[in-house]
Structures are given as C-alpha cells and as structure tokens.
Design a protein around this motif. Structure first.
Motif, PDB file in Angstrom:
ATOM      1  N   HIS A  89       0.846  -1.205   0.000  1.00  0.00           N
ATOM      2  CA  HIS A  89       0.000   0.000   0.000  1.00  0.00           C
ATOM      3  C   HIS A  89       0.878   1.251   0.000  1.00  0.00           C
ATOM      4  CE1 HIS A  89      -2.633   3.203   1.393  1.00  0.00           C
ATOM      5  NE2 HIS A  89      -1.862   3.337   2.450  1.00  0.00           N
ATOM      6  N   HIS A 119       4.398   7.480   5.616  1.00  0.00           N
ATOM      7  CA  HIS A 119       3.096   7.888   6.163  1.00  0.00           C
ATOM      8  C   HIS A 119       2.416   6.827   7.041  1.00  0.00           C
ATOM      9  CE1 HIS A 119       0.819   5.574   3.142  1.00  0.00           C
ATOM     10  NE2 HIS A 119      -0.257   5.849   3.835  1.00  0.00           N
ATOM     11  N   ASP A 120       2.704   5.541   6.832  1.00  0.00           N
ATOM     12  CA  ASP A 120       2.058   4.507   7.646  1.00  0.00           C
ATOM     13  C   ASP A 120       3.020   3.815   8.612  1.00  0.00           C
ATOM     14  OD1 ASP A 120      -0.577   4.774   6.970  1.00  0.00           O
ATOM     15  OD2 ASP A 120      -0.650   3.095   5.568  1.00  0.00           O
ATOM     16  N   ASP A 145      -3.152   8.901  -0.384  1.00  0.00           N
ATOM     17  CA  ASP A 145      -3.435   7.716   0.445  1.00  0.00           C
ATOM     18  C   ASP A 145      -4.865   7.231   0.157  1.00  0.00           C
ATOM     19  OD1 ASP A 145      -3.191   5.802   2.484  1.00  0.00           O
ATOM     20  OD2 ASP A 145      -3.744   7.213   4.060  1.00  0.00           O
TER      21      ASP A 145
END
Ligand code: MG
Length: 371
Positions: free
Chosen positions: A65, A94-95, A188
């Motif tokens: 992802h 970001h994750d 996202d």
C-alpha cells in the motif's frame, strides 16, 4: 523545474544533528533512503492493511500500500512541479506508525491506552520511531531526518491543537504544512479506495453488482469498458473501470489543486503556510465521489460480518498481551524494562506492541496468553 510554492531543499530548516552534505544525494533523497532502510519500514510487509494473509497472498499489505501511495504521490507532485523527493519521502513514511492488525489494532491500542489516561496516535508514534526507536547511526539517535519530513509526518493527515500538544510546538502547528505534505492524505485515499475495491472484489466480499449499483462513477466506467471490450473476461472490464476511477481521482487532485494555487495567488511556501485552509484537494464533484466510495467501503467491507471476527481477534490479542505485560513487566525484553524506568509502563507496552508485525504479536499471544 520546481514551482515557487514547492519546498526547495536548499531552504530546509535542516536536521537536529548537523551532518556533512552528501556528494550525490540531496537531504530529502537521503531521508527517503533512510526510511527505506529502517527496520520499521521492513515490518510494514507483515502488517495488515485491510486483509490478513488468510484471504490471499496477493492482496495489499501495509508495505505494498505504501509503495502504491508513493507512486501516486510522485505523479501528482511531479505534475504540480512540487518537490517530488520530499513528497515521495512523506508517502513512504506515512504509515510507519501503524500497529499490527490494521485499524482494529489501532483502535484496540488506543482504547486500552485511554483506560490508562492516555491515547495512541499513529502519526505521533511514527515520529517517535524516526526520532528515537530506530537505532542505526553511531553519531545520533533515530534517523536524524530533516525538519520538513518530521513536520510532514505529524501534519500530513490532520492538524494538531497547539495547546494540547506543547511537545510539538516546533512544528508550527498554527500554520498549514507545505503542499507536498498536504497531498499525502489524499493520495493515500486514492490508493486505498481503489485498492480496497479491487481486493474486496477478489476476496468475494464485494460483488460486481453491488459495486456497480452503489458507485455511479464506477458504473459509468464499467459500461464504457463493456462497450470497448465486449468479449474480454469480467475481471478485465472491472480492471479497466477501476483504473479509470483511479485516473479520474488522481487527475482531479492535480487540476483542482493547481487551480486553487492560482485562485489564491500562491507563489511561495510562506503563502502555503499562511493560508487558513489546505490547498491540496479534490473538486466538489470528485470529493463527492471519494466520499461515496469511502462510505461504501465502510459499510460493505470494513464493517462487514466477514471481517468482524478478525477484528474481535485483534482486540483480544492486543488486550490480552497488554494486560499480561502490565502484570508481568519482567517478561518484557530487557530494553523495554529499562525504558519503563523513564516512562510509564503502559506507554512502554504500547510502544512495544505498536512496533510488532501481525505474525509476531500472534506468536507472543500464544506464548504468554495461551491463545
Ligand atoms: Mg495509508
């Protein structure tokens, strides 16, 4: 050819610990590479995005992802003449702060921390990872990332109240982040909204009829695919339609952000920061499509009875292990026992759990809770 409103790497506020510049990578490229080489980044491979491995080996996990979001972000940032290196770095990170078991794990961890008068927030956790938990360099703790990357980690998806978070004061909480950071929440969404339709359909949790009847944007593109390719397999028509949805949202993000920049007379990063609202965004029409897809996925996928069992399991594992280590802190690894001398035990347990992969936390649960 960077736009005036792009972040220019020469104007970076720099790192906490100064370092000699690199002969052929700029500071944002180095930050990107440090993230790729981080342990927490590798662990994304075994963290659930939506589906656990139980469903399939070819569904997205948090690592794939992340790579997809980085791809979309590079395209959008490049088309807007933004700093692609910075935007890509922010997409890759970001994750990073997500705990095991996707959103179920995050909810469970937050709930148990709230019962101890605190909370869990994945952006704040990501900042702790890059500032403290990653120990790779002899000269400094953490990854020693530039200010702009650390700021983007905190501010890419939401604004934090300065009064509630005095520890984040250096991140200019009263100002908007650069557009490179603003993009991430949107790229996202483009990524997971389309990917989750794809994986949900492949998992037979969503049917084509359901998708076509609930999402007019998909239905329109599916009809076009049927007209253009009447004789190909259904899945290939599905792919064509989904690709068109993906392209529509991405193109809209580019054109609408560009027109917002022009309308608001944005010429510099200072202008971006000063704006009362974020500049990156979809047009009202695409925003309505985005909301519709998201609501559809919540109703039919994320909260579907098929995934409910896994959510309950996630909660049981997180709660079980948390309670066990709270009772038995001496069963924690030595470095976490040492951390507990400086910080509250619930926070230390939370940090430990948040870093785990799906595989590792289940193993720990079986070992300590006889699960
Ligand atoms: Mg994400």
């Amino acid at each position: 050819m960077l736009a005036g409103y792009a972040v220019h790497v020469e104007q970076s506020r720099g790192r906490r610990f100064s370092e000699a510049s690199h002969p052929y990578r700029n500071d944002f490229q180095r930050d990107r590479d440090r993230i790729i080489h981080a342990r927490a980044f590798r662990r994304l491979e075994d963290k659930t995005q939506v589906f656990t491995r139980r469903y399939s080996d070819h569904f997205r996990n948090r690592l794939t992802h992340t790579i997809e979001v980085a791809q979309i972000t590079r395209t959008v940032a490049g088309a807007l003449n933004l700093n692609v290196d910075l935007a890509e770095t922010l997409a890759l990170v970001h994750d990073l702060g997500h705990p095991p078991f996707g959103h179920a794990g995050e909810k469970a961890l937050d709930a148990v921390m709230r019962s101890h008068g605190s909370f869990f927030d994945h952006n704040l956790h990501a900042l702790r990872i890059v500032e403290d938990f990653e120990q790779r360099y002899a000269a400094f703790p953490g990854l020693n990332l530039t200010f702009e990357v650390r700021e983007g980690i905190i501010k890419h998806s939401r604004d934090y109240d300065a009064a509630q978070h005095p520890e984040l004061a250096e991140y200019l909480l009263h100002q908007r982040p650069p557009i490179e950071a603003q993009l991430i929440d949107l790229t996202d969404e483009v990524g997971y909204n389309t990917a989750d339709i794809d994986d949900g359909y492949e998992a037979h949790l969503l049917t084509l009829e359901q998708i076509v009847s609930s999402l007019p944007i998909f239905a329109r593109f599916f009809r076009q695919a049927q007209e253009t390719y009447p004789h190909v397999a259904e899945k290939l028509k599905f792919n064509e339609a989904l690709k068109a949805v993906f392209n529509r949202l991405t193109s809209d993000l580019i054109t609408n952000t560009q027109s917002h920049i022009e309308r608001a007379g944005i010429n510099t990063v200072a202008d971006v920061r000063r704006e009362p609202e974020r500049i990156a965004g979809f047009s009202p029409e695409a925003e309505a499509d985005r909301k519709q897809i998201k609501a559809f996925l919540y109703e039919n996928l994320y909260y579907s009875p098929s995934l409910a069992e896994e959510k309950d399991e996630a909660e049981e594992v997180v709660n079980g292990l948390f309670a066990f280590w709270l009772e038995n802190p001496s069963a924690l690894p030595r470095n976490y026992q040492e951390k507990a001398e400086q910080e509250s035990l619930p926070r230390v347990i939370c940090d430990y759990i948040a870093g785990m992969t799906d595989h590792f936390i289940v193993e720990q649960y079986e070992k300590y809770c006889g699960g």
